[in-house]
Design a protein around this motif. Structure first.
Motif, PDB file in Angstrom:
ATOM      1  N   ARG A 361       0.844  -1.202   0.000  1.00  0.00           N
ATOM      2  CA  ARG A 361       0.000   0.000   0.000  1.00  0.00           C
ATOM      3  C   ARG A 361       0.873   1.242   0.000  1.00  0.00           C
ATOM      4  NH1 ARG A 361      -4.896   1.697  -1.200  1.00  0.00           N
ATOM      5  NH2 ARG A 361      -5.673  -0.256  -0.295  1.00  0.00           N
ATOM      6  N   TYR A 362       1.797   1.309   0.952  1.00  0.00           N
ATOM      7  CA  TYR A 362       2.604   2.521   1.067  1.00  0.00           C
ATOM      8  C   TYR A 362       3.648   2.619  -0.033  1.00  0.00           C
ATOM      9  CZ  TYR A 362       0.259   3.306   5.478  1.00  0.00           C
ATOM     10  OH  TYR A 362      -0.701   3.535   6.430  1.00  0.00           O
ATOM     11  N   ALA A 363       4.158   1.490  -0.504  1.00  0.00           N
ATOM     12  CA  ALA A 363       5.108   1.542  -1.628  1.00  0.00           C
ATOM     13  C   ALA A 363       4.434   2.119  -2.867  1.00  0.00           C
ATOM     14  CB  ALA A 363       5.652   0.145  -1.922  1.00  0.00           C
ATOM     15  N   ALA A 364       3.206   1.683  -3.148  1.00  0.00           N
ATOM     16  CA  ALA A 364       2.483   2.192  -4.312  1.00  0.00           C
ATOM     17  C   ALA A 364       2.119   3.664  -4.134  1.00  0.00           C
ATOM     18  CB  ALA A 364       1.221   1.366  -4.543  1.00  0.00           C
ATOM     19  N   VAL A 365       1.635   4.021  -2.957  1.00  0.00           N
ATOM     20  CA  VAL A 365       1.222   5.404  -2.695  1.00  0.00           C
ATOM     21  C   VAL A 365       2.422   6.341  -2.751  1.00  0.00           C
ATOM     22  CG1 VAL A 365       0.319   6.957  -0.920  1.00  0.00           C
ATOM     23  CG2 VAL A 365      -0.841   4.792  -1.383  1.00  0.00           C
ATOM     24  N   TYR A 366       3.496   5.968  -2.092  1.00  0.00           N
ATOM     25  CA  TYR A 366       4.660   6.858  -2.024  1.00  0.00           C
ATOM     26  C   TYR A 366       5.322   7.032  -3.382  1.00  0.00           C
ATOM     27  CZ  TYR A 366       4.510   7.039   3.083  1.00  0.00           C
ATOM     28  OH  TYR A 366       4.140   7.272   4.388  1.00  0.00           O
ATOM     29  N   SER A 367       5.456   5.949  -4.139  1.00  0.00           N
ATOM     30  CA  SER A 367       6.075   6.092  -5.462  1.00  0.00           C
ATOM     31  C   SER A 367       5.172   6.915  -6.380  1.00  0.00           C
ATOM     32  CB  SER A 367       6.373   4.721  -6.074  1.00  0.00           C
ATOM     33  OG  SER A 367       5.205   3.959  -6.236  1.00  0.00           O
ATOM     34  N   PHE A 368       3.858   6.776  -6.244  1.00  0.00           N
ATOM     35  CA  PHE A 368       2.911   7.552  -7.057  1.00  0.00           C
ATOM     36  C   PHE A 368       3.126   9.055  -6.860  1.00  0.00           C
ATOM     37  CE2 PHE A 368      -1.285   9.680  -7.294  1.00  0.00           C
ATOM     38  CZ  PHE A 368      -1.605   9.447  -8.620  1.00  0.00           C
ATOM     39  N   LEU A 406      -0.685  18.156  -1.946  1.00  0.00           N
ATOM     40  CA  LEU A 406      -1.197  18.120  -0.573  1.00  0.00           C
ATOM     41  C   LEU A 406      -1.441  16.686  -0.122  1.00  0.00           C
ATOM     42  CD1 LEU A 406      -3.651  21.148  -0.752  1.00  0.00           C
ATOM     43  CD2 LEU A 406      -1.677  20.960   0.785  1.00  0.00           C
ATOM     44  N   ARG A 407      -1.951  15.852  -1.006  1.00  0.00           N
ATOM     45  CA  ARG A 407      -2.151  14.439  -0.649  1.00  0.00           C
ATOM     46  C   ARG A 407      -0.811  13.758  -0.377  1.00  0.00           C
ATOM     47  NH1 ARG A 407      -7.264  12.536  -1.498  1.00  0.00           N
ATOM     48  NH2 ARG A 407      -8.675  13.886  -2.682  1.00  0.00           N
ATOM     49  N   GLY A 408       0.181  14.083  -1.170  1.00  0.00           N
ATOM     50  CA  GLY A 408       1.512  13.525  -0.924  1.00  0.00           C
ATOM     51  C   GLY A 408       2.083  13.963   0.404  1.00  0.00           C
ATOM     52  N   LEU A 409       1.842  15.213   0.773  1.00  0.00           N
ATOM     53  CA  LEU A 409       2.292  15.719   2.068  1.00  0.00           C
ATOM     54  C   LEU A 409       1.554  15.025   3.217  1.00  0.00           C
ATOM     55  CD1 LEU A 409       2.484  19.543   1.312  1.00  0.00           C
ATOM     56  CD2 LEU A 409       4.403  18.120   2.053  1.00  0.00           C
ATOM     57  N   VAL A 414       5.979  12.909   0.557  1.00  0.00           N
ATOM     58  CA  VAL A 414       6.894  14.028   0.309  1.00  0.00           C
ATOM     59  C   VAL A 414       6.926  14.916   1.550  1.00  0.00           C
ATOM     60  CG1 VAL A 414       6.533  14.012  -2.189  1.00  0.00           C
ATOM     61  CG2 VAL A 414       5.056  15.414  -0.749  1.00  0.00           C
ATOM     62  N   ASP A 415       7.951  15.739   1.651  1.00  0.00           N
ATOM     63  CA  ASP A 415       8.130  16.611   2.806  1.00  0.00           C
ATOM     64  C   ASP A 415       7.795  18.058   2.468  1.00  0.00           C
ATOM     65  OD1 ASP A 415       9.090  14.448   4.284  1.00  0.00           O
ATOM     66  OD2 ASP A 415      11.156  14.810   3.607  1.00  0.00           O
TER      67      ASP A 415
END
Length: 436
Positions: A361-368, A406-409, A414-415
């Motif tokens: 889940r987090y690998a897909a979300v974070y790379s996206f 904003l979703r990435g944050l 992302v930071d």
């Protein structure tokens, strides 16, 4: 022909239409203006979780909410250590180029599993719990409320937490209402201060008719009045699991009518993969988030919810990463692909059924979010500075770019510092562009 000088700066520009005509148009459209504002308030300013984890209510027997969440994180990390101890291995398993799951993504995934493995926890009193003696479910509802209140007080609760009650169908209606009442009553009492947790979420499953949504509205309205809570404090998610919730007998899109029937209290539409597929006659072997019937239902949900402030959640896969190494890898590859597919289709949330789903889940979300960071930031920066660039974006696209960042944050992909450096915009400015 009469000419009018109504320029604000007195420049003397002539017009033909009188101010009275404009006033008449305003009057004629006043009702439509008010309805547009009421029905389509836009995207909420709050964070949307990337997933919802469902656990049966009896899973909390002998443990606390914080302990359960931490244990999911530990199990996920143990699987990662065993089957994908580095970024390159995980990239190979899920079938993505290594640069898409670089060390920075992999390290962020591990940190997330240690810090906040679950973003949204739903304690399930429906299918995951099943029929129980009334005394047993009563006790479980009270216990769940006390444990949620304790976790919130000590800071170990996930950002969002709540229950899924039984549905409004006649056979289980009274049981569902009683469980909801017991949970909310005890949550208020155990939490202290006469307030409900900010991250409280409630899920109403198997909705078929708008009248069931209206009944839920009346229930929470009555609870608010009796408990002296602010009007509108309690919202709920509508779970889309039946064909009737998409297309009614009258040929209309029922889901749009359900949002209206919720009277501003609907917080989300959650797609139920297996119940909906089964209601369409799809065989068990072919029930999936990517089946054509699923895509149709979610597309209708997406259009119905657009602009209303009601958020979408995709469903789940029942293929669990357990067993030998080959089984785990196959399940991870499938889950990662399905999560990525959902994200590309603007379904930014889904369900996770097992701790082993968390790494992918987090690998897909974070790379996206990390893959698109540079391009999105550059386009947004060019839009704000009006310097053009390779793409001439319009306000609607700038809104989408801001929402993406904003979703990435929000999820930790992302930071703040790297987004501010890349765009020249702070969080407040991004919120303004996103219409939050």
């Amino acid at each position: 022909m009469a000419r009018h000088d109504d320029s604000a700066d007195g420049a003397g520009y002539g017009t033909t239409l009188s101010g009275a005509v404009r006033d008449q148009v305003d009057g004629a459209l006043a009702e439509a203006d008010a309805e547009l504002s009421r029905r389509y308030p836009g995207e909420p300013s709050t964070r949307q979780p990337v997933h919802t984890v469902y656990v049966p209510a009896d899973a909390l027997a002998g443990t606390g909410v914080g302990e359960l969440v931490a244990d999911w994180g530990r199990q996920a990390l143990a699987l990662l250590d065993r089957h994908a101890p580095d970024a390159a291995t995980l990239a190979g398993i899920v079938g993505r180029p290594a640069d898409h799951l670089a060390d920075e993504v992999y390290d962020r995934v591990r940190a997330k599993l240690e810090r906040e493995p679950v973003e949204d926890l739903r304690i399930d009193f429906e299918d995951g719990y099943g029929p129980r003696p009334d005394a047993e479910e009563d006790a479980a509802a009270v216990r769940a409320a006390r444990l949620v209140a304790a976790a919130v007080a000590e800071g170990s609760a996930p950002p969002y937490v709540g229950i899924r009650m039984k549905c409004m169908e006649a056979a289980v209606r009274h049981r569902g209402i009683r469980t909801l009442d017991l949970f909310l009553t005890e949550l208020l009492a155990a939490g202290g201060g006469g307030r409900l947790p900010e991250g409280l979420l409630l899920t109403l499953p198997k909705v078929t008719y708008t009248q069931q949504v209206s009944a839920m509205v009346r229930l929470v309205e009555d609870f608010e009045r009796a408990a002296a809570l602010p009007e509108g404090r309690i919202g709920f998610e509508i779970q889309i699991e039946t064909t009737q919730s998409i297309l009614g007998a009258d040929g209309r899109a029922t889901v749009a009518r359900m949002i209206d029937a919720a009277e501003g209290r609907a917080t989300g539409l959650h797609y139920g993969t297996f119940d909906y597929s089964a209601s369409c006659g799809v065989g068990a072997a072919y029930q999936s988030m990517e089946h054509p019937v699923a895509d149709h239902a979610k597309a209708v949900m997406q259009v119905a919810a657009a602009g209303t402030g009601v958020r979408l959640s995709d469903g789940s896969t029942n293929v669990i990463p357990t067993g030998d190494a080959a089984q785990v890898r196959d399940a991870w590859r499938l889950h990662h692909r399905l999560v990525r597919r959902s994200l590309e289709r603007a379904y930014y949330q889904g369900w996770d059924m097992h701790p082993g789903h968390l790494p992918t889940r987090y690998a897909a979300v974070y790379s996206f979010y990390r893959e698109g960071l540079d391009q999105s930031a550059a386009r947004l920066s060019a839009y704000v500075s009006r310097t053009g660039g390779d793409v001439m974006d319009e306000p609607a696209t700038a809104k989408a770019l801001s929402s993406y960042l904003l979703r990435g944050l929000d999820c930790g992909a992302v930071d703040t510092t790297e987004v501010e450096k890349a765009t020249g915009l702070d969080r407040q400015q991004l919120n303004a562009l996103a219409g939050r």
